[in-house]
Scaffold this motif. Structure first.
Motif, PDB file in Angstrom:
ATOM      1  N   VAL A 236       0.833  -1.193   0.000  1.00 24.76           N
ATOM      2  CA  VAL A 236       0.000   0.000   0.000  1.00 24.76           C
ATOM      3  C   VAL A 236       0.877   1.255   0.000  1.00 24.76           C
ATOM      4  CG1 VAL A 236      -1.775   1.284   1.258  1.00 24.76           C
ATOM      5  CG2 VAL A 236      -1.886  -1.214   1.136  1.00 24.76           C
ATOM      6  N   VAL A 237       2.000   1.200   0.722  1.00 26.55           N
ATOM      7  CA  VAL A 237       2.927   2.336   0.758  1.00 26.55           C
ATOM      8  C   VAL A 237       3.499   2.589  -0.639  1.00 26.55           C
ATOM      9  CG1 VAL A 237       5.116   3.167   1.686  1.00 26.55           C
ATOM     10  CG2 VAL A 237       3.509   1.949   3.173  1.00 26.55           C
ATOM     11  N   LEU A 238       3.902   1.527  -1.316  1.00 20.10           N
ATOM     12  CA  LEU A 238       4.466   1.677  -2.658  1.00 20.10           C
ATOM     13  C   LEU A 238       3.450   2.251  -3.628  1.00 20.10           C
ATOM     14  CD1 LEU A 238       6.417  -1.717  -2.889  1.00 20.10           C
ATOM     15  CD2 LEU A 238       7.303   0.539  -2.238  1.00 20.10           C
ATOM     16  N   VAL A 239       2.226   1.762  -3.552  1.00 19.37           N
ATOM     17  CA  VAL A 239       1.177   2.262  -4.443  1.00 19.37           C
ATOM     18  C   VAL A 239       0.863   3.726  -4.123  1.00 19.37           C
ATOM     19  CG1 VAL A 239      -1.243   2.021  -5.109  1.00 19.37           C
ATOM     20  CG2 VAL A 239       0.179  -0.014  -4.839  1.00 19.37           C
ATOM     21  N   ALA A 240       0.870   4.075  -2.836  1.00 18.98           N
ATOM     22  CA  ALA A 240       0.564   5.447  -2.439  1.00 18.98           C
ATOM     23  C   ALA A 240       1.583   6.427  -2.998  1.00 18.98           C
ATOM     24  CB  ALA A 240       0.523   5.549  -0.913  1.00 18.98           C
ATOM     25  N   PHE A 241       2.870   6.095  -2.898  1.00 15.69           N
ATOM     26  CA  PHE A 241       3.898   6.988  -3.415  1.00 15.69           C
ATOM     27  C   PHE A 241       3.887   7.035  -4.942  1.00 15.69           C
ATOM     28  CE2 PHE A 241       5.849   6.936   0.834  1.00 15.69           C
ATOM     29  CZ  PHE A 241       6.162   8.289   0.941  1.00 15.69           C
ATOM     30  N   ALA A 242       3.635   5.904  -5.580  1.00 13.62           N
ATOM     31  CA  ALA A 242       3.545   5.904  -7.034  1.00 13.62           C
ATOM     32  C   ALA A 242       2.343   6.725  -7.495  1.00 13.62           C
ATOM     33  CB  ALA A 242       3.435   4.474  -7.555  1.00 13.62           C
ATOM     34  N   GLY A 243       1.242   6.633  -6.754  1.00 13.64           N
ATOM     35  CA  GLY A 243       0.066   7.426  -7.105  1.00 13.64           C
ATOM     36  C   GLY A 243       0.351   8.914  -7.064  1.00 13.64           C
ATOM     37  N   TRP A 244       1.170   9.316  -6.098  1.00 12.42           N
ATOM     38  CA  TRP A 244       1.513  10.739  -5.990  1.00 12.42           C
ATOM     39  C   TRP A 244       2.566  11.139  -7.018  1.00 12.42           C
ATOM     40  CZ3 TRP A 244       6.005  12.575  -2.749  1.00 12.42           C
ATOM     41  CH2 TRP A 244       6.144  13.957  -2.824  1.00 12.42           C
ATOM     42  N   LEU A 245       3.653  10.361  -7.135  1.00 14.20           N
ATOM     43  CA  LEU A 245       4.765  10.744  -7.996  1.00 14.20           C
ATOM     44  C   LEU A 245       4.459  10.564  -9.486  1.00 14.20           C
ATOM     45  CD1 LEU A 245       7.711   9.168  -5.958  1.00 14.20           C
ATOM     46  CD2 LEU A 245       7.132  11.599  -6.155  1.00 14.20           C
ATOM     47  N   VAL A 246       3.773   9.466  -9.820  1.00 14.37           N
ATOM     48  CA  VAL A 246       3.549   9.138 -11.235  1.00 14.37           C
ATOM     49  C   VAL A 246       2.210   9.663 -11.733  1.00 14.37           C
ATOM     50  CG1 VAL A 246       3.388   7.258 -12.922  1.00 14.37           C
ATOM     51  CG2 VAL A 246       5.000   7.090 -11.003  1.00 14.37           C
ATOM     52  N   PHE A 247       1.158   9.472 -10.928  1.00 15.92           N
ATOM     53  CA  PHE A 247      -0.180   9.818 -11.395  1.00 15.92           C
ATOM     54  C   PHE A 247      -0.701  11.138 -10.827  1.00 15.92           C
ATOM     55  CE2 PHE A 247       0.124   5.136 -11.390  1.00 15.92           C
ATOM     56  CZ  PHE A 247      -0.007   4.923 -12.758  1.00 15.92           C
ATOM     57  N   ARG A 248       0.138  11.827 -10.066  1.00 12.64           N
ATOM     58  CA  ARG A 248      -0.191  13.153  -9.538  1.00 12.64           C
ATOM     59  C   ARG A 248      -1.475  13.140  -8.715  1.00 12.64           C
ATOM     60  NH1 ARG A 248       4.736  15.075  -9.776  1.00 12.64           N
ATOM     61  NH2 ARG A 248       5.598  15.073 -11.874  1.00 12.64           N
TER      62      ARG A 248
END
Length: 297
Positions: free
Chosen positions: A261-273
């Motif tokens: 969930v942590v990895l998805v959360a950061f990717a959601g912010w960094l990659v998908f804004r």
């Protein structure tokens, strides 16, 4: 390397694979029962060279293996169908954090009551922090009531989301404990066991998709590559967790796997804004603190 170290590597690898296939869905928009049918078909085919020999090796020592694998398949299919219905009827920002928080919490309780595990206060504190952090991260995606949406309608939608989130969390705990017992108490080989479960899942999803074959063909045309990636990454992620159950208590592994969930959360912010980076970072810090306590326990 000690068992705890191997278990930690398996959990970390499973979290990366789990986050990867979720990000594939996010990036491609590949979702729905027909995509799942394709992905599970890929999983069955890809794992067959390993799953069939493993099943033949371990099945003789587990006489009731067809029923056990079928039970796993039913729980996994029910989880997916209930989750999708919850997303249709309520907000993802309500259903998702409740499901991902309730699942590991109930898994820990089930491990104590059903598997006779006795986690110490450090492990229990770590599990509680992981659950709290997941809920904080999940609520970062909660939507605000739409303009013109009546208070009663918004409240009813929120209550529906709570009910579905709790129900999905209960199913997560159910298949977690079922599968953990199969590979620990019954000593079922993880690869063969999960391959048999996937075959059962495929039978159900294929029957559902057969009612609308054109939609299945359309899903294959539009999302074939994504389904193939999901079909490889998803079983790898779960097999890593099944293997970890043989090396560490369920009360540790179940909450620790939420590192994805942590990895998805950061990717959601960094990659998908996606919004609310501060809340995502705070929730991630809480999850990581909980994971550190689980490792120390």
């Amino acid at each position: 390397m000690p068992d705890a170290g191997i278990a930690a590597l398996l959990i970390a690898g499973g979290a990366v694979a789990h986050a990867a296939w979720n990000l594939v869905i996010k990036a491609t928009g590949a979702s729905g029962p027909h995509v799942v049918t394709l992905a599970v078909a890929v999983s069955v085919i890809a794992l067959a060279p390993f799953g069939v020999p493993s099943l033949l090796q371990s099945a003789p020592s587990v006489p009731a293996w067809p029923a056990i694998a079928a039970g796993s398949a039913v729980l996994h299919v029910a989880y997916f169908l209930l989750l999708q219905r919850g997303y249709r009827l309520a907000d993802v920002g309500v259903v998702y954090p409740l499901a991902r928080g309730t699942g590991p919490l109930l898994s820990v309780l089930g491990a104590v009551l059903l598997l006779a595990e006795r986690p110490g206060p450090v492990v229990l504190s770590g599990a509680a922090l992981v659950v709290a952090g997941v809920v904080v991260i999940g609520t970062a995606g909660a939507r605000r009531p739409a303009n013109g949406e009546a208070g009663d309608a918004a409240g009813a939608r929120r209550r529906t989301g709570v009910l579905y989130g709790l129900a999905v969390g209960a199913l997560i705990a159910a298949y977690t404990l079922w599968d953990a017992a199969a590979v620990t108490t019954l000593a079922f080989e993880p690869v063969g066991y999960f391959w048999a479960s996937l075959v059962g899942q495929l039978l159900v999803f294929a029957a559902l998709s057969a009612r609308r074959p054109r939609l299945l063909l359309d899903a294959a045309r539009r999302h074939g590559s994504a389904a193939a990636a999901i079909g490889v990454l998803s079983p790898l992620a779960y097999l890593a967790i099944l293997a970890a159950y043989g090396l560490a208590p369920v009360s540790v592994v179940a909450p620790a796997r939420e590192l994805s969930v942590v990895l998805v959360a950061f990717a959601g912010w960094l990659v998908f804004r996606e919004p609310h980076p501060v809340r995502r970072a705070l929730g991630s810090a809480v999850v990581l603190a909980g994971a550190a306590l689980l490792a120390a326990g």
